[in-house]
Design an enzyme around this catalytic site. Structure first.
Site, mmCIF file in Angstrom:
data_model
loop_
_atom_site.group_PDB
_atom_site.id
_atom_site.type_symbol
_atom_site.label_atom_id
_atom_site.label_comp_id
_atom_site.label_asym_id
_atom_site.label_seq_id
_atom_site.Cartn_x
_atom_site.Cartn_y
_atom_site.Cartn_z
ATOM 1 N N TYR A 278 0.942 -1.390 0.006
ATOM 2 C CA TYR A 278 -0.070 -0.119 -0.003
ATOM 3 C C TYR A 278 0.786 1.366 -0.087
ATOM 4 O O TYR A 278 0.352 2.445 -0.299
ATOM 5 C CB TYR A 278 -0.866 -0.087 1.159
ATOM 6 C CG TYR A 278 -2.046 -1.121 1.217
ATOM 7 C CD1 TYR A 278 -3.044 -0.947 0.265
ATOM 8 C CD2 TYR A 278 -1.929 -2.327 1.640
ATOM 9 C CE1 TYR A 278 -4.056 -1.793 -0.056
ATOM 10 C CE2 TYR A 278 -2.896 -3.241 1.552
ATOM 11 C CZ TYR A 278 -3.888 -3.245 0.664
ATOM 12 O OH TYR A 278 -4.754 -4.007 0.585
ATOM 13 N N PHE B 69 -10.006 -4.374 11.076
ATOM 14 C CA PHE B 69 -10.978 -4.176 10.173
ATOM 15 C C PHE B 69 -10.960 -4.595 8.644
ATOM 16 O O PHE B 69 -9.910 -4.675 8.296
ATOM 17 C CB PHE B 69 -11.689 -2.661 10.408
ATOM 18 C CG PHE B 69 -10.765 -1.629 9.997
ATOM 19 C CD1 PHE B 69 -10.671 -1.179 8.845
ATOM 20 C CD2 PHE B 69 -9.829 -1.088 10.802
ATOM 21 C CE1 PHE B 69 -9.658 -0.075 8.525
ATOM 22 C CE2 PHE B 69 -9.015 -0.114 10.840
ATOM 23 C CZ PHE B 69 -8.918 0.393 9.197
#
Length: 418
Positions: free
Chosen positions: A124, A418
């Site tokens: 990322y 999450f």
């Protein structure tokens, strides 16, 4: 070959879930209960799929989130999750297309930043994400920890500072937990919010894909009776051939709003009869746990790894809401290939507040947008990032000045995946 990338519709949700399972190497069968449970809580406009001849071969999802910054204010974040590409279609640029669409929508909405938990570290950074917080998991050999396990338990009124610990259940945790969680977020950056559904899922009050085993719950109350913390843990049932217990207590969640609650809850878990080992679960890297033990060598680090990744979308919205213990001025020259947060900014900050404005003044620090992430919540040293070659110090001494302004006594902590 051309692939279509777009938000899915309701009729495609089951197939999207199946594609996500394939990407995460889970059994590619989606129970009807999973679809019925998750669909009402899914924003389909933020649930993307990549399609090859009508079949979903990549997934991406985001939702609105709040994450605490230094001083307790909330930042509005675009939480990225459910990112997969099927093994038949990897390295085709599909993640880049889905990410670009989502970040552009987040910028248009006015979100301060985007967040995610990375399954793999190298992915990322190229999209402007950087590590904003780290996590540590300890294993404690309670036979060596040094606690007096023969003293009365805190439930008998022998807790620290007059407090006590009571066994509890999920119903009470759903009542007292949210306020305790908010109190933790008020004093530590990087804490992501928990919705009512999040509390339901975390306490077994909603459908989960994994088989649910009810944990033990214990609540710490001050002398006045106010709940100041709780712990949720599970224990296995293992005995040696010599008929000796060798059980492990695994902490799922420990939320403490006061130091007294934190100390008492750890002592409680480390003093349970038959428990020989405690696994701490995800904790802040500067957690009190190892030094709380009379013998800190009884705590072994099992995991120390990156946790919350942050992608700054608006420099002012990230750096103005946080607090600063001292006064300082910095000119940050931010490079952002995607164009969302690039520019030269004047940060003027102090105990009374902060402002971030565009400027043409000479830069103090020159850095990629991904390297704003470790500075935003005060976790990393600008001096170290200069030494690593990740930040250019354009003005002598600027990195040291940045550390005085930006670093914080408590490291950020992101307790939830999450």
């Amino acid at each position: 070959m051309s692939f279509e990338v777009r938000a899915i519709d309701e009729s495609e949700f089951g197939e999207w879930q199946r594609a996500k399972r394939i990407g995460f190497l889970l059994p590619p069968v989606v129970p009807d209960e999973e679809i019925k449970d998750r669909l009402p809580h899914t924003d389909l406009s933020r649930t993307y799929g990549a399609f090859d001849r009508g079949r979903i071969i990549a997934t991406f999802q985001s939702y609105g989130q709040r994450v605490s910054t230094v001083g307790g204010a909330d930042l509005v974040a675009d939480a990225v999750t459910g990112v997969t590409v099927s093994p038949t279609h990897r390295r085709r640029g599909l993640l880049g297309r889905m990410m670009a669409a989502d970040l552009a929508a987040a910028k248009e909405r006015g979100d301060a930043c985007a967040t995610l938990i990375a399954a793999e570290y190298p992915i990322y950074g190229r999209f402007g994400f950087g590590v904003a917080s780290w996590t540590t998991v300890w294993a404690i050999d309670v036979t060596r920890a040094g606690f007096d396990r023969h003293r009365p338990g805190p439930g008998a009124g022998a807790g620290d500072e007059g407090g006590r610990i009571d066994l509890s259940d999920g119903d009470e945790i759903r009542k007292v937990g949210p306020e305790l969680h908010r109190r933790v977020a008020a004093r530590r950056a990087g804490v992501t919010d928990r919705t009512a559904r999040g509390w339901d899922v975390g306490t077994g009050n909603a459908y989960t894909t994994d088989p649910w085993t009810e944990p033990f719950y214990a609540v710490y109350r001050s002398e006045s009776g106010e709940a100041e913390g709780y712990v949720a843990y599970r224990a296995d049932d293992k005995w040696s051939d010599a008929k000796q217990p060798v059980n492990t207590a695994s902490v799922r969640d420990l939320v403490a709003a006061t130091p007294a609650a934190e100390r008492a809850l750890w002592r409680y878990v480390c003093s349970i009869d038959w428990i020989q080992r405690v696994k701490s679960g995800n904790r802040a890297p500067d957690d009190v746990l190892p030094l709380l033990l009379p013998d800190p060598r009884a705590a072994q680090v099992l995991t120390h790894a990156d946790m919350l990744w942050l992608r700054v979308l608006d420099v002012a919205k990230v750096f103005e809401p946080r607090t600063y213990a001292t006064e300082g001025v910095l000119v940050l020259d931010v490079r952002d290939a995607a164009g969302f947060a690039g520019g030269r900014y004047l940060l003027e900050a102090g105990p009374e507040g902060a402002s971030v404005t565009p400027t043409a003044a000479p830069a103090d620090l020159v850095l990629d947008v991904a390297d704003l992430a470790p500075l935003a919540f005060g976790d990393e040293s600008a001096v170290r990032l200069v030494a690593l070659g990740r930040i250019e110090e354009a003005a002598a001494g600027a990195a040291a000045r940045a550390d005085l302004l930006l670093r914080t006594p408590l490291r950020p902590w992101s307790m939830d995946i999450f």
